[in-house]
Design an enzyme around this catalytic site. Sequence first.
Site, short mmCIF file in Angstrom:
data_model
loop_
_atom_site.label_atom_id
_atom_site.label_comp_id
_atom_site.label_asym_id
_atom_site.label_seq_id
_atom_site.Cartn_x
_atom_site.Cartn_y
_atom_site.Cartn_z
N TYR A 176 0.87 -1.17 0.00
CA TYR A 176 0.00 0.00 0.00
C TYR A 176 0.91 1.23 0.00
O TYR A 176 1.52 1.55 1.02
CB TYR A 176 -0.89 0.03 1.24
CG TYR A 176 -2.06 -0.92 1.21
CD1 TYR A 176 -3.34 -0.45 0.93
CD2 TYR A 176 -1.90 -2.27 1.47
CE1 TYR A 176 -4.42 -1.32 0.92
CE2 TYR A 176 -2.97 -3.15 1.44
CZ TYR A 176 -4.23 -2.66 1.17
OH TYR A 176 -5.30 -3.51 1.15
N HIS A 357 -16.70 -1.29 2.34
CA HIS A 357 -15.31 -1.66 2.59
C HIS A 357 -15.14 -2.51 3.84
O HIS A 357 -15.50 -2.11 4.95
CB HIS A 357 -14.46 -0.40 2.74
CG HIS A 357 -13.01 -0.69 3.01
ND1 HIS A 357 -12.16 -1.23 2.06
CD2 HIS A 357 -12.26 -0.53 4.12
CE1 HIS A 357 -10.95 -1.37 2.58
NE2 HIS A 357 -10.98 -0.96 3.83
#
Length: 517
Positions: A176, A357
């Site tokens: 990430y 999410h």
Amino acid sequence: MFLDPSHAVFLRWDFDYEAEIITFELQVQTTGWIGLGITDRYTFAGSDLVVGGVLPNGNVYFSDQHLLDEDTLEQDGSQDAELLKLTEDSVSTTMRFSRPFRSCDPHDHDITSDTMRVLAAYGLDDIPKMSREHTFVKSIFLLQILQYDDQDAPEDTIIHDLKISDFLIPEDDTTYACTFLPLPIVSKKHHIYKFEPILVERNETMVHHVLVYACGNSSVLPTGISECYGSDPAFSLCSHVIAGWAVGGLSYQFPDDVGISIGTPFDPQWIRLEIHYSNFQNLPGIRDTSGMRLYYTSHLRKYDMGILQLGISVFPIHFIPPGAEAFLSYGLCKTDKFEEMNGAPVANINVSACLLHTHLAGRALQALQYRNGTQLQVICKDFSYDFNLQESRDLPHPVVIKPGDELLIECHYQTLDRDFMTFGGASTINEMCLIFFFYYPRINIASCMGYPDIIYVTNELGEEASENPMENLMVLNNVEWTPENIKKAEKACKESQQTVLIKTIDVRVTVEATLQG
């Protein structure tokens, strides 16, 4: 969209939401048989598959089938797919057919607004036989409803790119990468009305998702590029999604009468750009300059778009036991404090889209609306959630939320593959339970999230609770997580008092303890 990495399998589709009919057109680079259907998360067994092709003599064959096991095809007793076109040339075979969203055939999977796992298969001859080499599954929102009219772009449209700069992708499976970038500097108010991913062609298969988070103007932001959820917690600052793309996605345009405002003192000036890389082949020396392209205009729309974050506060009091076939978590939002926090009267807000999410243990999410203690409706849901497909989803019709309504976010998890506790947190090995509402007109509320009373939950599990909530997390690690205790913990989380945290865009916070009801 293409359903395979080599771009040999191409799918187009359209649907009539009122008539509940969907039409597919599958084109595959083969002169053998081709098939398209729906499968589930875990096995090909039970998948439906509409099969067709053109014989060497020019005759066509077409049938509605299903998989008895991973490899064996059998024709359905009820033929619910209608052939519209079947052609073959020297390179490819094209099959167009329609089918109802729901049929009476138990072998047909329903077409819903959930994430659908589309199964495509083909062969090199006209004998339908499954082959792993020629079978592909892709998660798609088949019933994504677009609200906008796709009108011509405003004449003064300006494009602004938010990109990561010449980033060396690590040789790790998952990375990430985050950086902080300014939004366009404008002398007067403008509206962002569309965004689309910027992808380097040779790296497309490695970019999993691109997210743009608005930063509060009081945030002190780091510089450079770093791991989003690594050792420096500053890189997880800015948590309000304003744009997002994931594998399989395209551009996204807001409804015609709304846009994201930039250029006023109330608007964000900086964003956090997050790019998730999946380098599963551990390739060295790959550099990337991906990101997000924004389209904005001075031709203002009627409403400012806002993004409201709902769900469970992201910290370890949110827990999921190991070995759970199913575990439900709940996060409550009470809107009766919105006016006080907003600093001005709050009118009804209209939700036009959602972004759902969780992390890898998530299996389903839904947002429920309550008024005066009565459930009104499910605002958005996905009972077949896929972590690998995270995109904004337009609602069939805007949903009106009135001041005083309660919003409950419910997340379903499965942890059969884990022998350790899973706690809420930013890392992928942690969990989240979040739904973002894209709504208008914008108010000064950034998030409204809840969490259960961990002391109550600990006592209900028969353990001695500490007055320090975080110490109870250590106590939970000592619980023997039998199916009975998992259900007991789920029930306690549902029935416990919830603490609701409301944050404004300018980072003021209120905390209220309330019964879920």
